[in-house]
Design an enzyme around this catalytic site. Structure first.
Site, PDB file in Angstrom:
ATOM      1  N   GLU A 261       0.630  -1.383  -0.101  1.00  0.00           N
ATOM      2  CA  GLU A 261       0.015  -0.039  -0.075  1.00  0.00           C
ATOM      3  C   GLU A 261       0.904   1.028   0.017  1.00  0.00           C
ATOM      4  O   GLU A 261       0.616   2.307  -0.605  1.00  0.00           O
ATOM      5  CB  GLU A 261      -0.926  -0.176   1.277  1.00  0.00           C
ATOM      6  CG  GLU A 261      -1.913  -1.174   1.314  1.00  0.00           C
ATOM      7  CD  GLU A 261      -2.635  -1.608  -0.193  1.00  0.00           C
ATOM      8  OE1 GLU A 261      -2.936  -0.567  -0.757  1.00  0.00           O
ATOM      9  OE2 GLU A 261      -2.987  -2.717  -0.370  1.00  0.00           O
ATOM     10  N   GLU A 290      -0.403  -0.697  -9.796  1.00  0.00           N
ATOM     11  CA  GLU A 290       0.113  -1.686  -9.498  1.00  0.00           C
ATOM     12  C   GLU A 290       1.451  -2.213  -9.358  1.00  0.00           C
ATOM     13  O   GLU A 290       2.327  -2.684  -8.645  1.00  0.00           O
ATOM     14  CB  GLU A 290      -0.819  -2.997  -9.971  1.00  0.00           C
ATOM     15  CG  GLU A 290      -0.803  -4.340  -9.117  1.00  0.00           C
ATOM     16  CD  GLU A 290      -1.115  -4.160  -7.817  1.00  0.00           C
ATOM     17  OE1 GLU A 290      -1.953  -3.293  -7.370  1.00  0.00           O
ATOM     18  OE2 GLU A 290      -1.278  -5.278  -7.114  1.00  0.00           O
TER      19      GLU A 290
HETATM   20 ZN    ZN Z   1      -2.454  -3.059  -5.195  1.00  0.00          ZN
END
Ligand code: ZN
Length: 499
Positions: A261, A290
């Protein structure tokens, strides 16, 4: 008189304020809200979402957008108008009645899915899932596509992505990954990770993971970390970014959850402040986002160099972990094992899980696969790619939340993130020197500076494909990823190439 462009930005600021209210309420719901608040929260968020949607697609906004496009403007204005036009097209092509039907069905589907998963009852969820895919087919038709309905849906999450592109990506990794997984499994050199399991103090984990996040460059005067059942990162402004983590029996669950995160958070915190609360701020796409969470979690966070610094600190904080060596710890946090559950999968097998979902959703969309046959299809793919068969649907095709929300076209962005993290790292180390050295000598600030310069500061200014080319010098391929994980895991498992 202000320009149409300025008037448009002001109008969009209203929409932003409404949306950020929803995001704050959503963050609160997942972190602190008492269970009793659920009904009121759903109602409040539903009404605010309707107001935000109406304000965005209103005639007034559309007129301002058209007028601003007429005005022209500089390159930044053009980039802003491009992303607003794209958002507008997505919001207006699908009729409101279908949007309403889908959101009603999705909230019912979520409840049904929770029940079906708890009771291992796929048949109870199948009719609703069938209807959701039907709606997705209609959405694809409204959005428009040339080759495949999947193209229309996946573009919502990753601009410019197509089924043909994802196929090419998976074709590059399918065989190498199944082969590597098999070779590691047959090496007879599995790492012991038993020392990571225990009853770890939650307060100490919170404090320790925040130190790690800070070491990566996360600014806690412009962000915070709390706990949530399903960790996520959200933000309400560039100077207000929220991380969440969770505490399980495995000590490294909170650690790598936080680092993941943190990667998302660093991307958001390092958008240009002059774009704050405007359309160009933030991450450009799910796949690029991502890549940042995976870069900080896996490439930095699971490296030996990182733990050379942090293992002594970890032992001080959690003495019960015992006197493990750096080597033992590094092997334990890079343990590869075919498993049934995607969210617990390691770096090597993770993309195999994604491939199963991707192939299933393409086939469901074209009705080549009937919903009722999904469990058998799913289990056969797990056997083929991972060499294991789910004993039930709870640990099989019912495990993920995405389809119950009607999100189809989303999964491949996870794999893209994994591949891109390596390609970006390759470009970064070309400029800054050996990666392991960089991490071991604590030059994480240099890593962050490079990422800010080449990725973060561009926000949504370029398309994802353009951004990738600018940052890495080429289009996304699997080369850096395959070379990177093969080298890493052959070393971790004491194998040499080709043996
Ligand atoms: Zn992620």
């Amino acid at each position: 008189m202000p320009s149409a462009y300025d008037a448009l930005l002001d109008r969009l600021y209203d929409v932003n304020a409404l949306n950020m209210s929803i995001w704050i309420m959503d963050w609160d719901q997942q972190t602190y809200m008492p269970p009793g608040g659920g009904e009121a929260r759903a109602e409040h968020c539903g009404r605010l979402a309707r107001m935000a949607h109406e304000a965005f697609v209103s005639d007034e906004t559309q007129k301002l957008l058209a007028a601003a496009e007429q005005e022209g403007g500089d390159e930044l204005a053009q980039a802003t108008l491009r992303v607003v036009r794209r958002d507008m097209a997505q919001r207006t092509k699908i009729p409101a009645s279908l949007v309403a039907e889908k959101s009603g069905l999705a909230s019912r589907a979520h409840e049904e899915w929770v029940q079906a998963r708890a009771n291992d009852n796929f048949a109870g969820f199948a009719p609703t899932l069938d209807r959701l895919f039907d709606i997705c087919r209609q959405e694809a038709d409204y959005l428009g596509y040339t080759d495949h309905p999947y193209d229309a849906l996946t573009d919502l999450y990753e601009e410019g992505a197509t089924k043909a592109g994802w196929d090419a990506m998976f074709d590059q990794i399918r065989q190498p990954l199944t082969d590597l997984t098999k070779r590691l499994g047959e090496s007879g050199n599995q790492a012991d990770n038993s020392f990571l399991f225990g009853d770890w103090d939650k307060g100490a984990q919170m404090a320790f993971t925040k130190r790690l996040s800070e070491a990566c460059g996360f600014n806690f005067s412009q962000g915070r970390q709390d706990t949530a059942a399903h960790p996520f990162c959200t933000n309400f402004a560039i100077h207000d970014v929220r991380l969440t983590t969770r505490f399980l029996d495995e000590l490294t669950s909170s650690i790598f959850g936080t680092l993941h995160e943190t990667g998302h958070g660093l991307y958001e915190q390092n958008s240009p402040i002059e774009w704050d609360r405007q359309p160009l701020a933030g991450g450009v796409s799910l796949g690029v986002h991502e890549s940042q969470s995976r870069l900080w979690e896996n490439i930095v966070g699971r490296s030996k160099g990182f733990w050379k610094t942090w293992l002594p600190e970890l032992k001080k904080t959690f003495p019960a972990i015992g006197d493990v060596s750096l080597e033992q710890f590094h092997r334990a946090v890079n343990r590869v094992e075919p498993s049934l559950i995607r969210v617990e999968a390691d770096e090597v097998t993770y993309n195999l899980h994604i491939m199963v979902r991707y192939e299933a959703e393409c086939d469901l969309l074209t009705q080549k696969l009937k919903v009722k046959d999904l469990p058998d299809y799913w289990n056969a793919k797990y056997e083929k790619y991972l060499g294991i068969t789910p004993p039930n649907d709870r640990q099989g095709c019912l495990q993920d939340v995405h389809w119950s929300g009607g999100s189809v076209g989303y999964f491949p962005t996870y794999s893209m993130g994994n591949l891109l993290s390596f390609q970006i790292w390759e470009a970064l180390t070309r400029d800054l020197g050996d990666g392991e050295q960089l991490i071991e000598s604590g030059r994480l600030g240099d890593v962050l500076d490079w990422l800010r310069e080449n990725v973060y500061r561009h926000g949504r200014r370029f398309t994802p494909k353009d951004l990738i080319k600018r940052a890495t010098g080429k289009e996304l391929t699997a080369d850096a990823y395959l070379a990177g994980i093969t080298k890493k895991y052959e070393a971790v498992y004491g194998l040499t190439a080709g043996v």
